[in-house]
Design an enzyme around this catalytic site. Structure first.
Site, PDB file in Angstrom:
ATOM      1  N   MET A   1       0.850  -1.184   0.000  1.00  0.00           N
ATOM      2  CA  MET A   1       0.000   0.000   0.000  1.00  0.00           C
ATOM      3  C   MET A   1       0.890   1.240   0.000  1.00  0.00           C
ATOM      4  O   MET A   1       1.657   1.445   0.930  1.00  0.00           O
ATOM      5  CB  MET A   1      -0.905   0.000   1.234  1.00  0.00           C
ATOM      6  CG  MET A   1      -1.761  -1.244   1.309  1.00  0.00           C
ATOM      7  SD  MET A   1      -2.914  -1.340   2.696  1.00  0.00           S
ATOM      8  CE  MET A   1      -2.166  -0.452   3.995  1.00  0.00           C
TER       9      MET A   1
ATOM     10  N   GLY B   1       2.450   4.489   4.130  1.00  0.00           N
ATOM     11  CA  GLY B   1       2.830   3.336   3.321  1.00  0.00           C
ATOM     12  C   GLY B   1       3.081   2.082   4.137  1.00  0.00           C
ATOM     13  O   GLY B   1       3.670   2.138   5.196  1.00  0.00           O
ATOM     14  N   SER B   2       2.630   0.927   3.646  1.00  0.00           N
ATOM     15  CA  SER B   2       2.712  -0.290   4.421  1.00  0.00           C
ATOM     16  C   SER B   2       2.351  -1.499   3.567  1.00  0.00           C
ATOM     17  O   SER B   2       2.248  -1.396   2.354  1.00  0.00           O
ATOM     18  CB  SER B   2       1.791  -0.178   5.634  1.00  0.00           C
ATOM     19  OG  SER B   2       0.646   0.568   5.310  1.00  0.00           O
ATOM     20  N   ARG B   3       2.121  -2.652   4.222  1.00  0.00           N
ATOM     21  CA  ARG B   3       1.817  -3.871   3.493  1.00  0.00           C
ATOM     22  C   ARG B   3       0.838  -4.721   4.294  1.00  0.00           C
ATOM     23  O   ARG B   3       0.857  -4.703   5.527  1.00  0.00           O
ATOM     24  CB  ARG B   3       3.116  -4.661   3.288  1.00  0.00           C
ATOM     25  CG  ARG B   3       3.010  -5.764   2.282  1.00  0.00           C
ATOM     26  CD  ARG B   3       4.362  -6.396   2.035  1.00  0.00           C
ATOM     27  NE  ARG B   3       4.524  -7.542   2.911  1.00  0.00           N
ATOM     28  CZ  ARG B   3       5.691  -8.028   3.298  1.00  0.00           C
ATOM     29  NH1 ARG B   3       6.812  -7.470   2.913  1.00  0.00           N
ATOM     30  NH2 ARG B   3       5.752  -9.078   4.072  1.00  0.00           N
TER      31      ARG B   3
END
Length: 159
Positions: A42, A128-130
């Protein structure tokens, strides 16, 4: 900041397993125990509210402290995370929210023991990340690396 924290309404799509996150499929990997991990990256431009991939009961929500390297980096395996387990019609489904370099806070919305509907909002990762979802053995993946996903809309599995 207002754009980042948006939380649009979604018409939840039909399907056994739907995407828990807006983003791009970063990898699809077979796991040692027979499951398949689908990792969704993301960016700061995506909606960061995450949704339940299936209907079921939240059996655990575990916060694990860690680092903050970029979520697309291999070393992000040691980042701060929240590990979710859902008891569903497919059995135990594991989903992991992973903080990135900028995302320093994961906010679960619901506790262990909560019954969720597919597509229900369950938490937020800031910036931002996952999000990783582990599909049980025998469940085929119906997305490809590089494909865009929409939480609650994109189907992850194939019949």
């Amino acid at each position: 900041m207002l754009w980042f924290f948006r939380d649009p309404e979604r018409e939840i799509a039909p399907g056994r397993v739907i995407s828990p996150a807006d983003g791009v499929v970063q990898s699809i990997m077979p796991w040692k125990d027979g499951r398949t991990r689908v990792a969704i990256f993301m960016s700061p431009l995506n909606v960061h509210v995450n949704r339940a991939p299936l209907a079921g009961t939240v059996t655990s929500v575990e916060h694990i402290p860690g680092g903050f390297v970029p979520a697309f980096n291999k070393e992000s395996e040691n980042n701060e995370r929240v590990v979710w387990h859902f008891d569903t019609e497919l059995g135990d489904i594991e989903m992991i929210q992973i903080a990135g370099a900028v995302a320093r806070r994961i906010v679960p919305y619901i506790p262990r023991g909560t019954k969720v509907e597919q597509g229900e909002r369950i938490g937020l990762i800031r910036f931002g990340s996952r999000v990783d979802i582990y599909l049980p053995e025998g469940v085929e993946v119906d997305v490809e690396v590089g494909q865009k996903t929409v939480a609650g809309v994109t189907r992850i599995d194939r019949d």
